[in-house]
Design a protein around this motif. Structure first.
Motif, PDB file in Angstrom:
ATOM      1  N   PRO A 177      47.630  38.771  36.547  1.00 14.90           N
ATOM      2  CA  PRO A 177      48.769  39.182  37.376  1.00 14.90           C
ATOM      3  C   PRO A 177      49.792  38.075  37.654  1.00 14.90           C
ATOM      4  CG  PRO A 177      46.728  39.153  38.636  1.00 14.90           C
ATOM      5  CD  PRO A 177      46.346  38.992  37.205  1.00 14.90           C
ATOM      6  N   VAL A 178      49.305  36.858  37.940  1.00 13.20           N
ATOM      7  CA  VAL A 178      50.245  35.785  38.271  1.00 13.20           C
ATOM      8  C   VAL A 178      51.127  35.461  37.068  1.00 13.20           C
ATOM      9  CG1 VAL A 178      50.446  33.373  38.915  1.00 13.20           C
ATOM     10  CG2 VAL A 178      48.748  34.801  40.020  1.00 13.20           C
ATOM     11  N   LEU A 179      50.492  35.369  35.899  1.00 14.58           N
ATOM     12  CA  LEU A 179      51.239  35.065  34.678  1.00 14.58           C
ATOM     13  C   LEU A 179      52.246  36.171  34.374  1.00 14.58           C
ATOM     14  CD1 LEU A 179      51.638  33.196  32.337  1.00 14.58           C
ATOM     15  CD2 LEU A 179      49.727  34.268  31.169  1.00 14.58           C
ATOM     16  N   PHE A 180      51.816  37.412  34.581  1.00 14.63           N
ATOM     17  CA  PHE A 180      52.669  38.572  34.353  1.00 14.63           C
ATOM     18  C   PHE A 180      53.903  38.503  35.264  1.00 14.63           C
ATOM     19  CE2 PHE A 180      52.399  43.532  33.906  1.00 14.63           C
ATOM     20  CZ  PHE A 180      53.466  43.491  33.049  1.00 14.63           C
ATOM     21  N   SER A 181      53.698  38.149  36.533  1.00 11.73           N
ATOM     22  CA  SER A 181      54.841  38.115  37.452  1.00 11.73           C
ATOM     23  C   SER A 181      55.786  36.970  37.083  1.00 11.73           C
ATOM     24  CB  SER A 181      54.368  37.987  38.898  1.00 11.73           C
ATOM     25  OG  SER A 181      53.603  36.825  39.074  1.00 11.73           O
ATOM     26  N   GLY A 223      30.711  40.907  37.983  1.00 13.83           N
ATOM     27  CA  GLY A 223      31.312  40.977  36.653  1.00 13.83           C
ATOM     28  C   GLY A 223      32.780  41.335  36.721  1.00 13.83           C
ATOM     29  N   VAL A 224      33.095  42.399  37.476  1.00 10.68           N
ATOM     30  CA  VAL A 224      34.482  42.842  37.578  1.00 10.68           C
ATOM     31  C   VAL A 224      35.335  41.783  38.281  1.00 10.68           C
ATOM     32  CG1 VAL A 224      36.000  44.623  38.464  1.00 10.68           C
ATOM     33  CG2 VAL A 224      33.754  45.227  37.619  1.00 10.68           C
ATOM     34  N   GLN A 225      34.799  41.238  39.369  1.00  9.12           N
ATOM     35  CA  GLN A 225      35.563  40.263  40.143  1.00  9.12           C
ATOM     36  C   GLN A 225      35.774  38.975  39.362  1.00  9.12           C
ATOM     37  OE1 GLN A 225      36.971  40.425  43.210  1.00  9.12           O
ATOM     38  NE2 GLN A 225      36.534  42.595  43.305  1.00  9.12           N
ATOM     39  N   PHE A 226      34.898  38.683  38.411  1.00  6.31           N
ATOM     40  CA  PHE A 226      35.032  37.469  37.621  1.00  6.31           C
ATOM     41  C   PHE A 226      36.357  37.473  36.852  1.00  6.31           C
ATOM     42  CE2 PHE A 226      33.549  34.821  33.838  1.00  6.31           C
ATOM     43  CZ  PHE A 226      33.744  33.628  34.511  1.00  6.31           C
ATOM     44  N   THR A 227      36.793  38.650  36.396  1.00  5.34           N
ATOM     45  CA  THR A 227      38.078  38.702  35.687  1.00  5.34           C
ATOM     46  C   THR A 227      39.223  38.361  36.641  1.00  5.34           C
ATOM     47  OG1 THR A 227      38.345  41.054  36.109  1.00  5.34           O
ATOM     48  CG2 THR A 227      37.267  40.441  34.068  1.00  5.34           C
ATOM     49  N   PHE A 228      39.121  38.815  37.901  1.00  2.00           N
ATOM     50  CA  PHE A 228      40.168  38.461  38.864  1.00  2.00           C
ATOM     51  C   PHE A 228      40.197  36.960  39.077  1.00  2.00           C
ATOM     52  CE2 PHE A 228      39.376  42.888  40.691  1.00  2.00           C
ATOM     53  CZ  PHE A 228      40.409  43.413  39.958  1.00  2.00           C
ATOM     54  N   LEU A 229      38.995  36.371  39.106  1.00  3.60           N
ATOM     55  CA  LEU A 229      38.899  34.926  39.293  1.00  3.60           C
ATOM     56  C   LEU A 229      39.583  34.192  38.132  1.00  3.60           C
ATOM     57  CD1 LEU A 229      35.779  33.050  40.524  1.00  3.60           C
ATOM     58  CD2 LEU A 229      36.972  32.201  38.551  1.00  3.60           C
ATOM     59  N   ILE A 230      39.329  34.662  36.910  1.00  2.00           N
ATOM     60  CA  ILE A 230      39.948  34.015  35.754  1.00  2.00           C
ATOM     61  C   ILE A 230      41.474  34.155  35.843  1.00  2.00           C
ATOM     62  CG2 ILE A 230      40.133  34.024  33.235  1.00  2.00           C
ATOM     63  CD1 ILE A 230      37.256  35.068  33.159  1.00  2.00           C
ATOM     64  N   GLY A 231      41.954  35.320  36.286  1.00  2.00           N
ATOM     65  CA  GLY A 231      43.388  35.497  36.472  1.00  2.00           C
ATOM     66  C   GLY A 231      43.957  34.506  37.479  1.00  2.00           C
ATOM     67  N   GLY A 232      43.146  34.170  38.482  1.00  2.04           N
ATOM     68  CA  GLY A 232      43.575  33.232  39.513  1.00  2.04           C
ATOM     69  C   GLY A 232      43.719  31.810  39.009  1.00  2.04           C
ATOM     70  N   THR A 233      43.073  31.482  37.876  1.00  4.13           N
ATOM     71  CA  THR A 233      43.160  30.104  37.378  1.00  4.13           C
ATOM     72  C   THR A 233      44.598  29.709  37.076  1.00  4.13           C
ATOM     73  OG1 THR A 233      42.782  30.808  35.109  1.00  4.13           O
ATOM     74  CG2 THR A 233      40.854  30.082  36.345  1.00  4.13           C
ATOM     75  N   VAL A 234      45.450  30.699  36.732  1.00  2.00           N
ATOM     76  CA  VAL A 234      46.819  30.368  36.335  1.00  2.00           C
ATOM     77  C   VAL A 234      47.508  29.537  37.417  1.00  2.00           C
ATOM     78  CG1 VAL A 234      49.077  31.305  35.752  1.00  2.00           C
ATOM     79  CG2 VAL A 234      47.031  32.390  34.861  1.00  2.00           C
ATOM     80  N   ILE A 235      47.519  30.053  38.652  1.00  2.00           N
ATOM     81  CA  ILE A 235      48.250  29.343  39.708  1.00  2.00           C
ATOM     82  C   ILE A 235      47.433  28.179  40.251  1.00  2.00           C
ATOM     83  CG2 ILE A 235      47.550  30.829  41.644  1.00  2.00           C
ATOM     84  CD1 ILE A 235      51.020  29.314  41.089  1.00  2.00           C
TER      85      ILE A 235
END
Lengths: 283, 336
Positions: A130-134, B266-278
Motif C-alpha cells: 500500500p505505501v509504495l502504491f500511494s 500468515g495473512v498479517q505477515f504480508t502486511f508487515l512486508i508491505g510496511g518495510t517500504v516506509i
C-alpha cells in the motif's frame, strides 16, 4: 426491563471521552488556527533557527515549543498542520467509506458476477504494497491535496469492501431479507432499506478508523516529500525535518510526533469504543 | 482429488491476481509526468540524443506494444534495464531482496515472541492488574502504525538512550567478507559474531517497529482463544489432576488454541512486508522498499515495475502458502 435500561445508560467509557475530547480540541485548533497561532507558520528567521522549547535554556519568549532550522515557530506549524490533517481525514475518509461500502454491499448482497468482479479486484489490490502504491500514485498525479485524497480512496476502498461484503453476505442469508423479497421489493431497495441499516454500525466504526489511517498516509507522503508544497506546514513534513535534525533539535520531531500519535490513537480508540457500544452482545 | 482441484483453482486465481497487478502497474506508471530520459542526460544533450536513448529503452513505441515486449521479456526472466543505474532490474532487485527478507523475518520472530509472551502472561495472571496493563498496552500497540513506532523508537533508543543504531544496515567502515547479501544469516554461518552483533543492532529498531502492531494482534487473538480453551472440560480435568496452572496453559491449552493465530500470522505477515517500504526509508535501511521509493522519485520505470511485481509475488506466495498449509492441517477442508 429496568435492568436493561440502566445498562444502556451506563457511564461512557473513559477512552471514548478522552479521544472525543482530544479530537474536539484539535478541530477547534484547526478551525481557529489563524486566531490562536502565536506566529506566522511560514515566517522564516534564520537568526532564530533551532530555538528550544520554553523550559529549556536558551529559549526565546513567544516561541513556546521552539523553532525549526529555518526559524519557523513549531507550535504555529502544528496548529496549521492540523487543518490539512483533518481535511484529509474527513474528505478522504468519507469518500473511501462511500465507495468501499457500496462495493462491499453490491458484492455481498447481489453475489453472482458482480461479486466475482469486485472480489477479484480486491485480491489484486491486496497484492500491492500500500505505501509504495500511494507513493506511485502521487508521483503520477503530482503532489497536491486532491492527489492525496485520490490516492487514499484508490488504495483503501478495499478495507471497507472486504468487511462490508462479508457482513452483507451474513445479513442477506437472514429471514427478514427473504420476507422483504417475498413482499415484492426489488433487490436494490432491499439492499438499501434492509441490509444497509444493519451494516451501518460497522461502517461507522470503519470510517472512524479510516480517518486515523488517512492522517498517517498523509504524514507518510509528506515524510517522503510527496505531499503538498514543502513550505506548507504538514505534520509529516515537520517529522521529516525533525528526523534530519534529530541530534541538534529534538523538539522539531517530538512535538508533531506527539500530536500525530494522540490523533491517530484517538481516532482508533473512538472506533473501538463505538464498536463496543454498537455490539448488542456487549451492551 | 477435490483437494488437488482446489489447489489448482487457487493457483489459477493467484496467476490472475499477478497478471492484474502487472497490467495496472505498467499502465499507471506510463502516465507518470516527467521524461525519465531527459532526466538522465546532461544539460547539453541534443534532441537526437534524447530520441536515441528513448528508442533504446523502447519508450518510443505505443504503450500496448511496450507491454507486450515487457511481458515476453518477463516470461524469459528479463525484467529490463534500470534507467538510473543501467543494470539489469532483476539483478538489482535480487541484490536488495535479502535485506528486506531478513528484516521481515526478524520482525516476524520478534512479533511472535512478544505477542505470545503477552498472551501467555495475560492468561496466567487472569484478573490481575498486570492483565489489565497488558490489555491497555495491546490496545495502544494495535492503534498506532509501524511508521509512528519507528519514530518513537528512533527518539528513545537512538537519541535519548543511544544503544541501537538508527540508520543503515551495517557500520559502513566494517570490511564485509560476505558473498551473499543475507548479511545476518551469513555472519552466523561464518561464525563472525562481531559482525552479527553490529548487523543485529542495526536491524533491531526497524524490526521492532514492524513487529509491535503484529505482536499486539497475535497477543489479542491468542489470548482470546486461550480464554475459550481454558473453559473446556479437558483443561479442567488436567487441573484436577494437580498440574500447575502454568503447565495447564502451556501443555494443555496452548496446542489447541494456537491454530487460529497461526492462520492470522500468515495473512498479517504480508502486511508487515508491505510496511518495510516506509520503515526502511525511515531507518535508511538498504532494502527493496528504500530502493522502490528512490525509483519512484527518479522515474525509473523498469525498476518500479520490477519491484512492485516482486512484492506482489511475495504477497500472493505467502497467502497461497498459508491457505495450502491450513487446508493440509485441517482435515475438514482436506476432505470437503
Amino acid at each position: 426491563m429496568l435492568d436493561g435500561r440502566s445498562a444502556i445508560k451506563r457511564k461512557l467509557p473513559t477512552r471514548l471521552v478522552l479521544s472525543a475530547t482530544w479530537l474536539t480540541l484539535l478541530t477547534l485548533a484547526a478551525v481557529f488556527a489563524p486566531l490562536i497561532a502565536p506566529k506566522d507558520p511560514l515566517a522564516q528567521d534564520l537568526f532564530l533557527g533551532q530555538l528550544p522549547p520554553f523550559w529549556v535554556q536558551g529559549h526565546e519568549p513567544g516561541y513556546l515549543l521552539g523553532t525549526d532550522s529555518l526559524g519557523r515557530d513549531v507550535l504555529s506549524r502544528i496548529l496549521y498542520g492540523a487543518r490539512l490533517a483533518l481535511t484529509v481525514a474527513l474528505t478522504a475518509g468519507t469518500i473511501t467509506c462511500i465507495i468501499g461500502a457500496t462495493m462491499g454491499l453490491l458484492a455481498g448482497f447481489l453475489r453472482g458476477w458482480v461479486d466475482i468482479l469486485i472480489s477479484r479486484a480486491i485480491d489484486i489490490w491486496m497484492a500491492f504494497p500500500p505505501v509504495l502504491f500511494s507513493i506511485l500514485l502521487i508521483a503520477v498525479l503530482g503532489p497536491s491535496l486532491t492527489s492525496i485524497i485520490i490516492a487514499i480512496v484508490v488504495i483503501d476502498w478495499t478495507r471497507f469492501a472486504r468487511v462490508i461484503r462479508a457482513e452483507a453476505m451474513t445479513q442477506g442469508a437472514m429471514d427478514y431479507v427473504a420476507s422483504a423479497q417475498v413482499a415484492g421489493r426489488t433487490r436494490l431497495s432491499t439492499m438499501i432499506t434492509e441490509i444497509l441499516p444493519n451494516v451501518l454500525p460497522t461502517i461507522v466504526v470503519l470510517l472512524t478508523l479510516e480517518m486515523g489511517i488517512s492522517i498517517i498516509v498523509e504524514a507518510i507522503l509528506s515524510f517522503v516529500n510527496l505531499s503538498i508544497s514543502t513550505d506548507d506546514p504538514t505534520w509529516g513534513g515537520m517529522i521529516a525535518e525533525g528526523r534530519a535534525s534529530i541530534h541538534q533539535a529534538w523538539w522539531v520531531l517530538v512535538f508533531p510526533l506527539i500530536t500525530l500519535f494522540l490523533t491517530v490513537l484517538s481516532f482508533s480508540q473512538l472506533g473501538e469504543g463505538l464498536k463496543d457500544r454498537f455490539d448488542p452482545v456487549l451492551r | 482429488m477435490q483437494f488437488l482441484q482446489s489447489v489448482l483453482l487457487r493457483l489459477c486465481t493467484t496467476l490472475i491476481t499477478l497478471a492484474g497487478v502487472a497490467v495496472i502497474v505498467f499502465f499507471v506508471i506510463r502516465v507518470v509526468p516527467g521524461n525519465p530520459i531527459a532526466m538522465m542526460l546532461p544539460p547539453g544533450a541534443t534532441e537526437a540524443d534524447v530520441a536515441r536513448l528513448t528508442a533504446l529503452y523502447g519508450l518510443d513505441k505505443s504503450i500496448p506494444q511496450q507491454f507486450l515486449i515487457w511481458v515476453s521479456g518477463v516470461l524469459q526472466g528479463d525484467f529490463g534495464t534500470s534507467i538510473t543505474t543501467k543494470q539489469p532490474v532483476l539483478q538489482l532487485v535480487l541484490s536488495r531482496l535479502p535485506a528486506t527478507l531478513e528484516l521481515s523475518v526478524m520482525a516476524l520472530i520478534i512479533a511472535v515472541i512478544l505477542g505470545g509472551f503477552m498472551a501467555l502472561t495475560g492468561t496466567r495472571l487472569r484478573g490481575s492488574k498486570t492483565e489489565a496493563a497488558i490489555d491497555v498496552g495491546n490496545g495502544m500497540a494495535l492503534s498506532v502504525p509501524d511508521f509512528l513506532w519507528g519514530l518513537i523508537l528512533i527518539l528513545t533508543f537512538g537519541v535519548l538512550i543511544p544503544i541501537f543504531h538508527i540508520s543503515g544496515r551495517v557500520t559502513p567502515s566494517l570490511p564485509l567478507p560476505f558473498t551473499t547479501n543475507f548479511y545476518l544469516t551469513e555472519s552466523v554461518l561464518r561464525l563472525r559474531f562481531d559482525l552479527w552483533l553490529d548487523i543485529a543492532a542495526h536491524m533491531f529498531m526497524p524490526a521492532l517497529a514492524l513487529a509491535i502492531p503484529l505482536a499486539a494482534i497475535i497477543g489479542q487473538l491468542l489470548k482470546q482463544s486461550l480464554k475459550e480453551t481454558m473453559h473446556l472440560d479437558y483443561v479442567t480435568l488436567a487441573r484436577t489432576k494437580g498440574y500447575s496452572e502454568t503447565h495447564v496453559i502451556l501443555r494443555e491449552a496452548l496446542p489447541n488454541a494456537i491454530l487460529p493465530t497461526l492462520t492470522l500470522v500468515g495473512v498479517q505477515f504480508t502486511f508487515l512486508i508491505g510496511g518495510t517500504v516506509i520503515i526502511e526509508r525511515l531507518f535508511s535501511y538498504e532494502g527493496l522498499g528504500n530502493m522502490a521509493i528512490d525509483a519512484v522519485i527518479n522515474r525509473d520505470l523498469p525498476l518500479i515495475q520490477g519491484i512492485v511485481i516482486l512484492f506482489a509475488v511475495i504477497f500472493t506466495g505467502v497467502n497461497l502458502l498459508v491457505d495450502l498449509t491450513y487446508a493440509a492441517l485441517n482435515p475438514r477442508l482436506r476432505h470437503a
